[in-house]
Design an enzyme around this catalytic site. Sequence first.
Site, PDB file in Angstrom:
ATOM      1  CG  ASP A  84     -10.718 -14.895   3.903  1.00 41.72           C
ATOM      2  OD1 ASP A  84      -9.812 -14.197   4.399  1.00 41.72           O
ATOM      3  OD2 ASP A  84     -11.780 -14.409   3.466  1.00 41.72           O
ATOM      4  CG  ASN A 153     -20.077 -10.683  -4.029  1.00 42.07           C
ATOM      5  OD1 ASN A 153     -19.727 -10.461  -2.871  1.00 42.07           O
ATOM      6  ND2 ASN A 153     -19.542 -11.637  -4.768  1.00 42.07           N
ATOM      7  CG  HIS A 155     -17.613 -11.759  -0.468  1.00 45.01           C
ATOM      8  ND1 HIS A 155     -16.741 -11.872  -1.523  1.00 45.01           N
ATOM      9  CD2 HIS A 155     -17.041 -10.843   0.357  1.00 45.01           C
ATOM     10  CE1 HIS A 155     -15.705 -11.085  -1.335  1.00 45.01           C
ATOM     11  NE2 HIS A 155     -15.863 -10.444  -0.212  1.00 45.01           N
ATOM     12  CD  GLU A 160     -17.147 -14.574  -3.745  1.00 45.23           C
ATOM     13  OE1 GLU A 160     -17.961 -13.674  -3.437  1.00 45.23           O
ATOM     14  OE2 GLU A 160     -15.970 -14.323  -4.065  1.00 45.23           O
TER      15      GLU A 160
HETATM   16  P1  PGA Z   1     -12.377  -4.829   1.441  1.00 44.21           P
HETATM   17  O1  PGA Z   1     -12.923  -6.308   1.329  1.00 44.21           O
HETATM   18  O2  PGA Z   1     -12.210  -4.532   2.891  1.00 44.21           O
HETATM   19  O3  PGA Z   1     -11.043  -4.877   0.725  1.00 44.21           O
HETATM   20  O4  PGA Z   1     -13.378  -3.926   0.778  1.00 44.21           O
HETATM   21  C1  PGA Z   1     -14.049  -6.680   2.057  1.00 44.21           C
HETATM   22  C2  PGA Z   1     -14.447  -8.070   1.675  1.00 44.21           C
HETATM   23  O5  PGA Z   1     -14.312  -8.441   0.505  1.00 44.21           O
HETATM   24  O6  PGA Z   1     -14.912  -8.807   2.549  1.00 44.21           O
END
Ligand code: PGA
Length: 264
Positions: A84, A153, A155, A160
Amino acid sequence: MILTVEEGEIDMISKSGIRVVAVSDYEELSREAARRIIAAVRQHPASVLGLATGSTPEGTYRELVRDHREKGTSYQQVTTFNLDEYVGLAANDPHSYHAYMEQHLFRHLDIPRGQTHLPDGTAEEPEVECRRYEEMIREAGGIDLQVLGIGVNGHIGFNEPGTPFSSETQVVQLAESTRQANQIHFEDPEQVPTHAITMGMATILRSRGILLLASGAKKAPVIQRLLTEAEITPDLPASILRSHEDVTLIADQEALSLVGTDLD
Ligand code: PGA
């Protein structure tokens, strides 16, 4: 639960179908994830890797860079696709995922830049950019190994809760919890973009192998849900990974603290 001991680590196939590699801490997670990526690249030098950003893979990339320097693993034939990019941030914006990848990985490896890909967050026609990105992945023959983090959450990528499992690369609005979690990377919380371009759920699921990384107590509730809740539902996007035949979760003790070792 099938329990095997491999190279000093505990591997479990949880009832969810996800293979779980339990490691002690973040450092071990980083080494273990890197070891698997390096093995894939050494076995297939022209591997197509799916890459993630965020805090979790930073240590993994550090280990890849160290291995490249010390052992000479080459990425000259590797192709990469990131999950992304934020909408509105140019590649040279220090908060962009283009900049993250450059800083943490690409500039330290021998990978030709033309073989590294992220969605263009400044594309004038984002929908066209999404289709172009999807097409490039297809033309590269699909992703051999996708590195994934997981949001609090549930995702994956920036898909999301509520995202259809059939989604392809798309423009999405970020959940408030996601914007909050990512504030630490920005000087001003207001700077966190509201939208992103992300590989879709279907895009991610087409990867032949998936390496899901989770570290720290903040991820414990979502890992518990992922491994113990029965339902596969868009409300917990990562739950669809249970239907994929080759998913390995590498998680540290803190992330597994609400699951324990009894994954049944
Ligand atoms: P993080 O993000 O590695 O910064 O915890 C993971 C994500 O949101 O997929």
